[in-house]
Motif scaffolding. Sequence first.
Motif, short mmCIF file in Angstrom:
data_model
loop_
_atom_site.label_atom_id
_atom_site.label_comp_id
_atom_site.label_asym_id
_atom_site.label_seq_id
_atom_site.Cartn_x
_atom_site.Cartn_y
_atom_site.Cartn_z
N TYR A 189 0.81 -1.21 0.00
CA TYR A 189 0.00 0.00 0.00
C TYR A 189 0.85 1.27 0.00
CZ TYR A 189 -3.75 -3.19 1.23
OH TYR A 189 -4.64 -4.21 1.22
N LEU A 190 1.94 1.25 0.74
CA LEU A 190 2.75 2.46 0.88
C LEU A 190 3.52 2.81 -0.39
CD1 LEU A 190 4.22 2.28 4.48
CD2 LEU A 190 2.41 3.73 3.62
N LEU A 191 4.04 1.83 -1.07
CA LEU A 191 4.84 2.11 -2.26
C LEU A 191 4.02 2.79 -3.35
CD1 LEU A 191 7.69 1.82 -3.37
CD2 LEU A 191 7.00 -0.37 -4.32
N PRO A 192 2.87 2.27 -3.75
CA PRO A 192 2.08 2.99 -4.76
C PRO A 192 1.58 4.35 -4.26
CG PRO A 192 1.33 0.73 -4.55
CD PRO A 192 2.31 0.97 -3.45
N THR A 193 1.20 4.43 -2.99
CA THR A 193 0.72 5.69 -2.44
C THR A 193 1.85 6.73 -2.45
OG1 THR A 193 -0.82 4.50 -1.04
CG2 THR A 193 -0.36 6.79 -0.46
N LEU A 251 1.92 10.29 -4.52
CA LEU A 251 2.16 11.56 -3.83
C LEU A 251 3.37 12.29 -4.40
CD1 LEU A 251 1.40 10.63 -0.12
CD2 LEU A 251 0.03 12.05 -1.66
N LEU A 252 4.42 11.56 -4.74
CA LEU A 252 5.61 12.17 -5.33
C LEU A 252 5.28 12.78 -6.69
CD1 LEU A 252 8.67 12.64 -5.10
CD2 LEU A 252 8.97 10.49 -6.33
N LEU A 253 4.51 12.07 -7.50
CA LEU A 253 4.12 12.61 -8.81
C LEU A 253 3.23 13.84 -8.66
CD1 LEU A 253 3.49 9.36 -10.84
CD2 LEU A 253 5.36 10.98 -11.11
N LEU A 254 2.33 13.81 -7.70
CA LEU A 254 1.47 14.98 -7.46
C LEU A 254 2.29 16.18 -6.99
CD1 LEU A 254 -1.69 13.39 -5.82
CD2 LEU A 254 -1.48 14.40 -8.09
N PHE A 255 3.34 15.94 -6.25
CA PHE A 255 4.21 17.03 -5.78
C PHE A 255 5.04 17.60 -6.93
CE2 PHE A 255 8.42 18.29 -4.16
CZ PHE A 255 8.02 19.37 -3.39
N LEU A 256 5.54 16.75 -7.82
CA LEU A 256 6.43 17.20 -8.88
C LEU A 256 5.69 17.73 -10.11
CD1 LEU A 256 9.15 14.42 -8.75
CD2 LEU A 256 9.28 16.73 -7.85
N TRP A 257 4.42 17.40 -10.28
CA TRP A 257 3.67 17.84 -11.46
C TRP A 257 3.64 19.36 -11.62
CZ3 TRP A 257 2.03 16.22 -15.94
CH2 TRP A 257 1.07 16.96 -16.61
N PRO A 258 3.30 20.14 -10.59
CA PRO A 258 3.29 21.61 -10.78
C PRO A 258 4.67 22.18 -11.12
CG PRO A 258 2.16 21.02 -8.75
CD PRO A 258 2.79 19.78 -9.27
#
Length: 128
Positions: free
Chosen positions: A40-44, A48-55
């Motif tokens: 669960y933690l690895l995909p989550t 979260l990392l992709l959501l942080f880096l997208w902007p």
Amino acid sequence: MNYFLSHSPTPPLLHSSTPPKMLLPARLRLGKFLTAVSGYLLPTGAVLLLLFLWPKSQAVDSEQHLLYISNLRQIQELDARINQHVLQTRLELLPYYDPIVNELAELERNELLRVASLNPEFLTPQRP
């Protein structure tokens, strides 16, 4: 198996083939826990990392970037031509200064230096 019927001196828990969960070594229990949690933690964490880096990846305006790069290339081209004409004049291959004056006038006329001296938004540091 009933304890009272077996007449065994030890309790039946120690005779069973699979030990109860309380008797499992701590390392094995920790390994099972980490295996279950990492599913669960690895995909989550990745999401979260992709959501942080997208902007941060969208911070550069591509049109403004292309205009800035185009202006810099034109300045470099004019600078190379001016240097070439100065060298030709110095070696007395070019008897007059008109090409140098024309290139400098073109540089000022196009206002490339003024535009290039203004830092675009993607080069200026953003303060929170």
